[in-house]
Enzyme design. Structure first.
Site, PDB file in Angstrom:
ATOM      1  CB  CYS A  13      16.294   7.584 -16.325  1.00 15.01           C
ATOM      2  SG  CYS A  13      14.669   8.357 -16.428  1.00 15.01           S
TER       3      CYS A  13
ATOM      4  CB  ILE B  71      -0.693  14.236   1.269  1.00 13.19           C
ATOM      5  CG1 ILE B  71      -0.930  14.404  -0.234  1.00 13.19           C
ATOM      6  CG2 ILE B  71      -1.026  15.530   2.008  1.00 13.19           C
ATOM      7  CD1 ILE B  71      -2.380  14.601  -0.593  1.00 13.19           C
TER       8      ILE B  71
ATOM      9  CB  VAL C 150       3.490 -14.796   8.338  1.00 13.68           C
ATOM     10  CG1 VAL C 150       3.215 -15.740   9.510  1.00 13.68           C
ATOM     11  CG2 VAL C 150       4.415 -13.667   8.762  1.00 13.68           C
TER      12      VAL C 150
ATOM     13  CG  HIS D 107      -3.249  14.318   5.354  1.00 13.94           C
ATOM     14  ND1 HIS D 107      -3.929  14.881   4.301  1.00 13.94           N
ATOM     15  CD2 HIS D 107      -3.093  13.016   5.054  1.00 13.94           C
ATOM     16  CE1 HIS D 107      -4.192  13.934   3.408  1.00 13.94           C
ATOM     17  NE2 HIS D 107      -3.689  12.792   3.847  1.00 13.94           N
TER      18      HIS D 107
ATOM     19  CB  THR E 208      -0.929  -0.030   1.242  1.00 15.88           C
ATOM     20  OG1 THR E 208      -1.828  -1.130   1.073  1.00 15.88           O
ATOM     21  CG2 THR E 208      -1.716   1.248   1.396  1.00 15.88           C
TER      22      THR E 208
END
Lengths: 133, 421, 479
Positions: free
Chosen positions: C400, C48, C173, C50, C41
């Site tokens: 790159c 951001i 796991v 916050h 994730t």
């Protein structure tokens, strides 16, 4: 596509897409008793000649790569010096893929002589320098 | 010979050519011939030649060398000519910037970071491929989705294959050529899918790359979904009506490789940094009839200006750019252009965007739609009958001053219209 | 191997905790199922930090948001990842939305968030001329920042490892057991024993809790699609732009990333499949429909890449942090937005929890709080570049060109632990630009192959089955 359709007895029409120019004429070759009786659909002489050639004995230039050791790159590009019968394309590539060359190689160097007995050579299409590591 | 590195790097040049592909080589040679003494050609790869080196198929050079060559042969023939001159060649090097005082900032694995003065520059960086992001194909972020050009590099230079079973999106020539290459190398090619109702590649490639291997071409069809957890497992394709996919007739095709052959875009990193003026259609810099950009002394040519379909025309255009860069540094440049070309009916764009009525010009253009038995018109001063035009094939026309001198205005319209009667 | 603490999950939460624990004389391991840390994730996070005023002070996440916000400056100094406080605007497009701005402002002020300002239409246009003229008011928060979330994970993990934490990657796991004293954690390649297990398993925290026999919650994924725009739009919008929030989401944002490119998104859609990282035509449509209203100069044609991430949402929407019925098994679950912001505060909270649970935690004298900062060649001065390339020619070689990444930076990334193409990409930006790796992928693969001494065919995009190329059949035969 070279679809062949039996129109009536002993007469066959084969269809080709002309590659001479972007017009892409749809060519038809009519054959009777093994002889071409008519070529249709072309807009120029080159188209007519192409239709006959494709019908009787299609030919292709073959380009592929061959494994090369110690070269700047892992593969060396090669080409046939002339067109060969289309049906030999696969066999030729198979044969070329079995080879291993050693760098350096010069452009034009013969990689495979008289490929598959066609009388056509396969040559390197660039210099392949030795890789200094 | 192809990697013969010239170790010399001066602190000042007459002409610096950015890019060592066909455009760069053509420009460097022509600049030299036109009288530029100190010429430098810069290329980022370990050898000059550009993308031609991975285009191992034949079909190059019929116009320029009057014989049919493969890409590597075309590149090497050209490079041999460069190496016969005293042009400096910096491979493994990259031009980071050209500032307003024409100081070139060079980054090089061989020479380190250097600043070099130059009187003129020619931009010849080529193009890049459009990617999945550019068409926003929905679906999973899996490995196995790659541009046709990268696949070509894998197969033809690095000696590895992109997968086992491939779908090709886009029927441009690169996609068709790769369909044949992959097939001959033992990758199964399931089909080529094209969103347009017509193929974008040459008929020769349709026949010799697809028909010869019984690879189907699906027109008016596109990829609408990408499946798989880690590696690509399947794509969903659907027919389109215009550009809207009809999902009710979609079909899922197992494959582990999706090749994208969805077009090229001029590589303009540097041109944007220089704040050059751009043509919104070509997405390359605007150029005059001498291939000079909106910045004095900065010329451009090849795919950096607009996407070509034949390398021979890249060479032609680059020689013009290099020639004029040479004249520029020797103070012999022709007077500026006096007429702007304006794309009219069925003309997408034209290059150059301005011309001068007192000289010969070759004008390159692309039409928007196919047309048969048409006439190309330049205002009311010149017209030429053309039997057919296709968007995928660049049209070029030579115009002489004897026609152009009859024009007295600022904007000259270019139209491609049906022949009357 | 015996450890005092095993942190399961190498997202930004696990990495921050592992790094915090590396300050103490305890044996800590960090394990992750992916090939590199931050690949779940965290990699797809909007990046951001916050401002501190978005969540209610009555929730755990509201409290940790503001605490965490204040800890990022020091972390960035120590670990050298990109972080900038660029500020944010929450924009009201009609008068019905004005009370929401009032509420956010009161909420922030109650927590002590400084500098909140109400801007009128003129001020908005003066500061952000590309925001729509429909915007009637906005709440400005100077405390909001942007970071590269994956860089934060890499930096935290690298520093943790440098201070003695053991890192196990490619280690899901497979079994978990407890004998009343010690936990045994089984992975495909290792058996680990530990007094404490910290459940930072993100989307799979409910599954891990179940394996431990203490499942009391479910985690459902809420998908967010993000669309990255071309560099052409760099600087087009200078601050993070929020619409007025709704109960389920902060809405679709315009985010100037740390690197200056604009990102638009995310969507917010509850889904069932924890591996569903698809981007959708509808999602893209939704994002661009909204964003082109908020910032009319943005066009879908500017999109260069898109991706999706899955927020780990627990029942009740709040964070679940604390001990469980089984001694030593501690949940750090349901860490959705503002989880990234809160991460450093969660890490110190966990150190306190472990002390309370009886772990003796003595601070190390030889703790090194920083890692050598990665060199970012493009942002050096010309003189510095000249000097560096002279010392190490690999810094003179561009790999790159879209993002100006040198070979030296790629080699450095590999030495710091990059094992995959994504590992290189997220450490150096190579392949993240407008050509999306069309040019540099081949070169990055050659460098990975040479440095890690593996064939090209073993290189993956991000581990697992994400292989990139295969061998020719006759090459396989000759091996």
């Amino acid at each position: 596509m070279n679809a062949t359709v039996a129109e009536h007895q002993d007469r066959e029409i084969s269809r080709y897409l002309c590659i001479g120019c972007p017009m892409g004429c749809r060519l038809e070759v009519e054959e009777a008793d093994g002889d071409i009786v008519e070529v249709r659909g072309f807009s120029c002489r080159r188209g007519e000649a192409y239709a006959k050639q494709e019908h009787i004995a299609p030919q292709r230039m073959v380009t592929t790569t061959v494994r090369v050791e110690n070269g700047l790159w892992a593969r060396l590009p090669v080409k046939t010096t002339d067109a060969i019968p289309k049906e030999l394309m696969w066999d030729l590539c198979e044969k070329l893929h079995e080879l291993t060359l050693k760098a350096p190689v010069k452009m034009g160097e013969v990689v495979l002589q008289d490929a598959l007995g066609t009388g056509v050579d396969v040559v390197s299409s660039r210099d392949m320098p030795y890789r200094e590591s | 010979m192809l990697t013969a590195n010239v170790d010399r790097l001066r602190s000042d040049y007459d002409v610096v050519v950015v890019g060592g592909g066909p455009a760069g080589m053509g420009a460097a040679l022509a600049a030299k011939e036109a009288g530029a003494e100190k010429v430098l050609m810069v290329d980022r790869e370990k050898e000059a030649g550009g993308i031609l080196l991975q285009c191992i198929h034949p079909g190059f050079g019929l116009h320029h060398f009057k014989e049919e060559l493969t890409g590597p042969e075309y590149a090497q023939r050209y490079l041999e000519q460069v190496l016969e001159t005293d042009i400096d060649l910096a491979t493994d090097s990259y031009v980071l910037d050209i500032d307003k005082n024409n100081r070139v900032k060079l980054m090089s694995g061989r020479h380190g970071v250097r600043e070099i003065e130059t009187k003129a520059a020619v931009l010849a960086m080529g193009a890049r491929e459009r990617t999945r992001g550019a068409i926003r194909t929905p679906g999973k972020r899996v490995s196995g989705v790659l541009t046709a050009g990268l696949a070509q590099k894998f197969v033809n230079l690095m000696g590895v294959l992109p997968g086992n079973r491939a779908v090709i999106l886009g029927s441009g020539d690169i996609g068709l050529i790769m369909a044949r290459r992959l097939t001959l190398e033992g990758v199964e090619v399931v089909g080529v899918y094209e969103i347009m109702p017509h193929a974008n590649g040459l008929n020769r490639n349709i026949v010799q790359c697809l028909h010869d291997f019984e690879i189907p071409l699906h027109l008016s069809t596109t990829v609408v979904d990408i499946h798989g957890q880690d590696r690509l497992e399947a794509v969903t394709v659907a027919p389109v009506d215009g550009f809207t996919p009809d999902l009710s007739r979609s079909q899922t095709i197992p494959c582990d490789t999706l090749l994208l052959s969805i077009g090229l875009i001029p590589d303009n990193e540097l041109a944007r940094q220089l704040n050059l003026r751009f043509d919104p259609v070509t997405r390359g810099p605007l150029v005059s009839s001498t291939m000079e950009t909106s910045k004095n002394g900065v010329f451009a040519c090849g795919n950096t200006v607009h996407i070509h379909d034949l390398v021979d025309f890249v060479s032609q255009e680059s020689e013009l750019a290099g020639h004029n860069a040479g004249l520029y540094v020797t103070g012999q440049q022709p007077p500026p252009d006096n007429v702007r070309l304006v794309p009219g009916e069925n003309v997408g764009y034209c290059v150059p965007q301005t011309i001068s009525t007192d000289r010969d010009h070759t004008i390159y253009m692309r039409v928007r739609k196919p047309m048969e038995n048409c006439v190309l018109r330049l205002g009311d001063v010149y017209e030429k009958k053309i039997r057919y035009v296709f968007p995928a094939e660049m049209v070029n026309v030579k115009v002489r001053p004897k026609f152009l001198q009859n024009f007295h205005g600022d904007n000259l319209r270019l139209d491609v219209v049906p022949q009357e009667g | 191997m015996y450890y005092d603490v095993v942190v399961v999950g190498g997202g930004v939460i696990g990495c921050a905790i592992a790094r915090e624990l590396s300050r103490y004389r305890i044996a800590t391991a960090l394990i992750d199922k992916e090939s590199e840390v931050g690949f779940g994730t965290s990699k797809a996070n909007s990046g951001i930090i916050h401002g501190g005023h978005h969540s209610s002070p009555n929730t755990l996440k509201g409290k940790l948001e503001w605490e965490g916000n204040q800890l990022w400056d020091d972390l960035c100094d120590e670990l050298g990842f990109g972080f900038k406080r660029i500020g944010e605007l929450t924009v009201a497009l009609n008068s019905d939305q004005l009370p929401t701005l009032d509420k956010l402002q009161r909420q922030g002020e109650a927590k002590g968030v400084p500098g909140l300002e109400r801007w009128d239409r003129d001020r908005i246009q003066a500061e952000e001329p590309h925001i729509t003229e429909e915007a009637i008011a906005a709440l400005f928060a100077p405390t909001t920042g942007v970071i590269n979330p994956y860089e934060a994970c890499f930096g935290l993990a690298e520093n943790a490892v440098a201070n003695g934490v053991a890192l196990y990657t490619d280690s899901p796991v497979t079994d978990l057991s407890f004998d009343g004293e010690t936990w045994t954690i089984q992975t495909p390649d290792a058996t680990l024993h530990s007094r404490f297990v910290l459940n930072c398993a993100g989307l799979y925290a409910d599954k891990l809790a179940e394996m431990a026999g203490v499942r009391s919650f479910s985690i459902r994924p809420r998908k967010g699609e993000e669309y990255l725009l071309d560099k052409r739009l760099q600087g087009f919008v200078k601050r993070v732009v929020f619409p007025c929030p709704t109960p389920v989401s902060k809405g679709t944002l315009v985010i100037p990333t740390f690197d200056g490119t604009l990102m638009v998104g995310p969507t917010a859609e509850m889904i069932d499949d924890k591996e569903d990282l698809t981007t959708t035509a509808e999602g893209g449509q939704k994002v661009f429909d909204f964003v082109t209203r908020m910032v009319p100069g943005i066009s879908p044609r500017d999109c260069i890449a898109e991706f999706a991430g899955l927020r780990a949402v627990a029942d009740g929407e709040d964070f679940i942090i604390g001990p469980t019925a089984k001694k030593g098994f501690i949940n750090v679950a349901g860490i959705q937005s503002p989880g990234l912001t809160a991460a450093p505060a969660i890490a110190t909270m966990l150190a306190d929890i472990l002390k309370d649970e009886g772990l003796s935690m003595e601070e190390k004298e030889d703790f090194v709080p920083s890692v050598p900062k990665p060199i970012h060649f493009a942002s050096l001065s010309t003189d510095e570049q000249i000097a560096l390339a002279e010392k190490d020619p690999s810094y003179g070689r561009i790999v790159c060109r879209c993002e100006f990444v040198s070979e030296g930076e790629i080699l450095d990334a590999i030495r710091r632990g990059a094992k995959t193409l994504d590992g290189i990409k997220f450490r150096t930006r190579a392949g993240m630009g407008r050509c999306q790796g069309g040019f540099c992928t081949g070169r990055c693969m050659e460098l990975l192959s040479r440095e890690l001494e593996i064939p090209l065919t073993e290189i993956t995009k991000r581990g697992g089955e994400t292989w990139v190329v295969r061998s020719r059949k006759e090459e396989v035969a000759s091996c």
